[in-house]
Design a protein around this motif. Sequence first.
Motif, PDB file in Angstrom:
ATOM      1  N   VAL A  34     -14.254  41.713  37.917  1.00  0.00           N
ATOM      2  CA  VAL A  34     -15.586  42.299  37.975  1.00  0.00           C
ATOM      3  C   VAL A  34     -15.619  43.543  37.089  1.00  0.00           C
ATOM      4  CG1 VAL A  34     -17.302  43.421  39.460  1.00  0.00           C
ATOM      5  CG2 VAL A  34     -16.034  41.422  40.287  1.00  0.00           C
ATOM      6  N   PRO A  35     -16.526  43.616  36.101  1.00  0.00           N
ATOM      7  CA  PRO A  35     -16.592  44.798  35.221  1.00  0.00           C
ATOM      8  C   PRO A  35     -16.783  46.077  36.015  1.00  0.00           C
ATOM      9  CG  PRO A  35     -17.965  43.021  34.377  1.00  0.00           C
ATOM     10  CD  PRO A  35     -17.523  42.600  35.739  1.00  0.00           C
ATOM     11  N   GLY A  36     -16.059  47.112  35.610  1.00  0.00           N
ATOM     12  CA  GLY A  36     -16.154  48.391  36.303  1.00  0.00           C
ATOM     13  C   GLY A  36     -15.326  48.464  37.569  1.00  0.00           C
ATOM     14  N   SER A  37     -14.454  47.448  37.798  1.00  0.00           N
ATOM     15  CA  SER A  37     -13.616  47.444  38.998  1.00  0.00           C
ATOM     16  C   SER A  37     -12.276  46.810  38.649  1.00  0.00           C
ATOM     17  CB  SER A  37     -14.295  46.668  40.127  1.00  0.00           C
ATOM     18  OG  SER A  37     -14.118  45.275  39.948  1.00  0.00           O
ATOM     19  N   THR A  38     -11.444  46.654  39.660  1.00  0.00           N
ATOM     20  CA  THR A  38     -10.164  45.975  39.479  1.00  0.00           C
ATOM     21  C   THR A  38     -10.104  44.695  40.312  1.00  0.00           C
ATOM     22  OG1 THR A  38      -9.175  47.288  41.267  1.00  0.00           O
ATOM     23  CG2 THR A  38      -8.959  48.138  39.016  1.00  0.00           C
ATOM     24  N   LYS A  39     -11.216  44.297  40.914  1.00  0.00           N
ATOM     25  CA  LYS A  39     -11.236  43.145  41.800  1.00  0.00           C
ATOM     26  C   LYS A  39     -11.556  41.864  41.038  1.00  0.00           C
ATOM     27  CE  LYS A  39     -12.148  43.185  45.973  1.00  0.00           C
ATOM     28  NZ  LYS A  39     -12.707  43.124  47.341  1.00  0.00           N
ATOM     29  N   PRO A  40     -10.946  40.755  41.428  1.00  0.00           N
ATOM     30  CA  PRO A  40     -11.229  39.487  40.768  1.00  0.00           C
ATOM     31  C   PRO A  40     -12.674  39.067  40.999  1.00  0.00           C
ATOM     32  CG  PRO A  40      -9.916  39.131  42.746  1.00  0.00           C
ATOM     33  CD  PRO A  40      -9.941  40.608  42.518  1.00  0.00           C
ATOM     34  N   ALA A  41     -13.262  38.433  39.991  1.00  0.00           N
ATOM     35  CA  ALA A  41     -14.636  37.947  40.093  1.00  0.00           C
ATOM     36  C   ALA A  41     -14.614  36.589  40.783  1.00  0.00           C
ATOM     37  CB  ALA A  41     -15.263  37.847  38.707  1.00  0.00           C
ATOM     38  N   SER A  42     -14.495  36.623  42.089  1.00  0.00           N
ATOM     39  CA  SER A  42     -14.475  35.421  42.920  1.00  0.00           C
ATOM     40  C   SER A  42     -15.893  35.219  43.437  1.00  0.00           C
ATOM     41  CB  SER A  42     -13.476  35.620  44.068  1.00  0.00           C
ATOM     42  OG  SER A  42     -13.370  34.480  44.864  1.00  0.00           O
ATOM     43  N   LEU A  43     -16.620  34.251  42.876  1.00  0.00           N
ATOM     44  CA  LEU A  43     -18.068  34.205  43.067  1.00  0.00           C
ATOM     45  C   LEU A  43     -18.575  32.796  43.369  1.00  0.00           C
ATOM     46  CD1 LEU A  43     -18.893  36.327  39.879  1.00  0.00           C
ATOM     47  CD2 LEU A  43     -18.807  37.184  42.228  1.00  0.00           C
ATOM     48  N   HIS A  44     -19.729  32.739  44.035  1.00  0.00           N
ATOM     49  CA  HIS A  44     -20.480  31.490  44.160  1.00  0.00           C
ATOM     50  C   HIS A  44     -21.925  31.758  43.771  1.00  0.00           C
ATOM     51  CE1 HIS A  44     -21.064  32.299  48.799  1.00  0.00           C
ATOM     52  NE2 HIS A  44     -21.261  33.364  48.086  1.00  0.00           N
ATOM     53  N   LEU A  45     -22.676  30.666  43.515  1.00  0.00           N
ATOM     54  CA  LEU A  45     -23.990  30.763  42.898  1.00  0.00           C
ATOM     55  C   LEU A  45     -25.069  30.231  43.833  1.00  0.00           C
ATOM     56  CD1 LEU A  45     -25.544  31.176  40.049  1.00  0.00           C
ATOM     57  CD2 LEU A  45     -25.256  28.695  39.822  1.00  0.00           C
ATOM     58  N   SER A  46     -26.192  30.953  43.899  1.00  0.00           N
ATOM     59  CA  SER A  46     -27.378  30.429  44.570  1.00  0.00           C
ATOM     60  C   SER A  46     -28.498  30.317  43.551  1.00  0.00           C
ATOM     61  CB  SER A  46     -27.805  31.325  45.735  1.00  0.00           C
ATOM     62  OG  SER A  46     -28.355  32.541  45.260  1.00  0.00           O
ATOM     63  N   ILE A  47     -29.336  29.299  43.700  1.00  0.00           N
ATOM     64  CA  ILE A  47     -30.443  29.066  42.779  1.00  0.00           C
ATOM     65  C   ILE A  47     -31.674  28.646  43.574  1.00  0.00           C
ATOM     66  CG2 ILE A  47     -29.290  28.541  40.590  1.00  0.00           C
ATOM     67  CD1 ILE A  47     -29.074  25.647  41.491  1.00  0.00           C
ATOM     68  N   SER A  48     -32.848  29.000  43.071  1.00  0.00           N
ATOM     69  CA  SER A  48     -34.114  28.621  43.693  1.00  0.00           C
ATOM     70  C   SER A  48     -35.164  28.533  42.600  1.00  0.00           C
ATOM     71  CB  SER A  48     -34.519  29.634  44.770  1.00  0.00           C
ATOM     72  OG  SER A  48     -34.362  30.969  44.313  1.00  0.00           O
ATOM     73  N   ASP A  49     -36.238  27.766  42.851  1.00  0.00           N
ATOM     74  CA  ASP A  49     -37.214  27.552  41.778  1.00  0.00           C
ATOM     75  C   ASP A  49     -38.651  27.546  42.289  1.00  0.00           C
ATOM     76  OD1 ASP A  49     -37.743  24.986  42.814  1.00  0.00           O
ATOM     77  OD2 ASP A  49     -36.331  23.997  41.475  1.00  0.00           O
ATOM     78  N   LYS A  50     -39.594  27.396  41.368  1.00  0.00           N
ATOM     79  CA  LYS A  50     -41.015  27.466  41.692  1.00  0.00           C
ATOM     80  C   LYS A  50     -41.521  26.198  42.380  1.00  0.00           C
ATOM     81  CE  LYS A  50     -42.360  25.861  37.060  1.00  0.00           C
ATOM     82  NZ  LYS A  50     -43.003  26.250  35.786  1.00  0.00           N
ATOM     83  N   PHE A  51     -40.653  25.194  42.511  1.00  0.00           N
ATOM     84  CA  PHE A  51     -41.009  23.963  43.204  1.00  0.00           C
ATOM     85  C   PHE A  51     -40.618  24.002  44.682  1.00  0.00           C
ATOM     86  CE2 PHE A  51     -39.860  22.958  38.768  1.00  0.00           C
ATOM     87  CZ  PHE A  51     -41.128  22.640  38.295  1.00  0.00           C
ATOM     88  N   GLY A  52     -40.052  25.119  45.109  1.00  0.00           N
ATOM     89  CA  GLY A  52     -39.652  25.275  46.503  1.00  0.00           C
ATOM     90  C   GLY A  52     -38.261  24.774  46.812  1.00  0.00           C
TER      91      GLY A  52
END
Length: 352
Positions: A147-165
């Motif tokens: 993660v930029p500005g830190s020393t921690k690994p970028a361990s991430l998951h993604l959420s997505i949403s759209d205009k169709f609900g």
Amino acid sequence: MCTRIFNNFNKENQFLTTARNMDWATELPTSLFAFRNESNNPMVKTGTSSQDENSLIWTAKYDSIVTMVGDDNQYGASDGINSEGLVANLLYDSNASYSRKDGSSCKNLDVLRWLQFVLDTCSSVKEVVEKFSKEATPQIQIIGGIVPGSTKPASLHLSISDKFGDSAIIEVDKGEYVIYNNPEFRVMTNEPSYAKQIELNQFWRWQWNNINHFPSNTLPGGPFPSDRFARASYYLNHLNATVSVDDSLAQSKSVVMNASVPVNFKSGDSKYPNIAQTLWTTISCHNDLKYYFCNSRTPGIIWIDLNKKDLFPAPVSRLILVEEEDSSFINKSLYGFKNNDFEGTNDPFKVK
């Protein structure tokens, strides 16, 4: 550490908004980036900083507003909306693992560029799900980082949403994508796994259900992710239907802030390093293409309107929100509409 909600409680999909909290133990340098596509100069980007034949290369199709953490040494795309009303949020996931057995045949995509790739190339949740399905071509390998500005690994998951609900959550387990795609999946926190979050939510929804002859409306008040998931889910599922865009924005903001952690919070126990203060909150309007940013350390709220992209001074523009100088952080007190305040800059993910 982070909380995301999708307010799609409107049958006509007229007033859809998504809100998220970004939590971190320390402050992070933070900027807004505006990407404006020009037909005579398409933006071509690379999935890794050290580009090679295995790097994923893509051409941006859509404009976007993205919150980036980091500085010119390294940026990570964390949160944003594109000109098709698709919203994407990256949240910490300590269980994520990116290495896969058959990764040598895949195209590599740095996890810190994952969100930008989605906003650049997809117009809906359905398209995102297709790009990360087992049948997709090419197969994409997520590469971890720091993660930029830190020393921690970028361990991430993604959420997505759209205009169709529609809504989806994508986790990565041993390099394989675990996709939860359902309009009912509206709340997301860091941990546990989303499968376990669904299981826990079933318990709470039974407690609140009118069918239950002994209903309970008690709520966990703690800072743990499971506590915050229950609180956000409870309030989100006890709202009246929205009657306007402003109503939806106000609902989303109030619910997600109810699941925030105060500035300078200390958990009192080193066993729980992932309980951290809320640094900022964003609210995205899928229909009106407006993006709101609330810095927890300043009193003002700013917003950017993708409908007025011509006000951005360059194809890639930046507005600095939190700047690091001499090992201290400067939180800029900004207010109101900010399209005019961006300055032209370089694309941090451009093919070199």
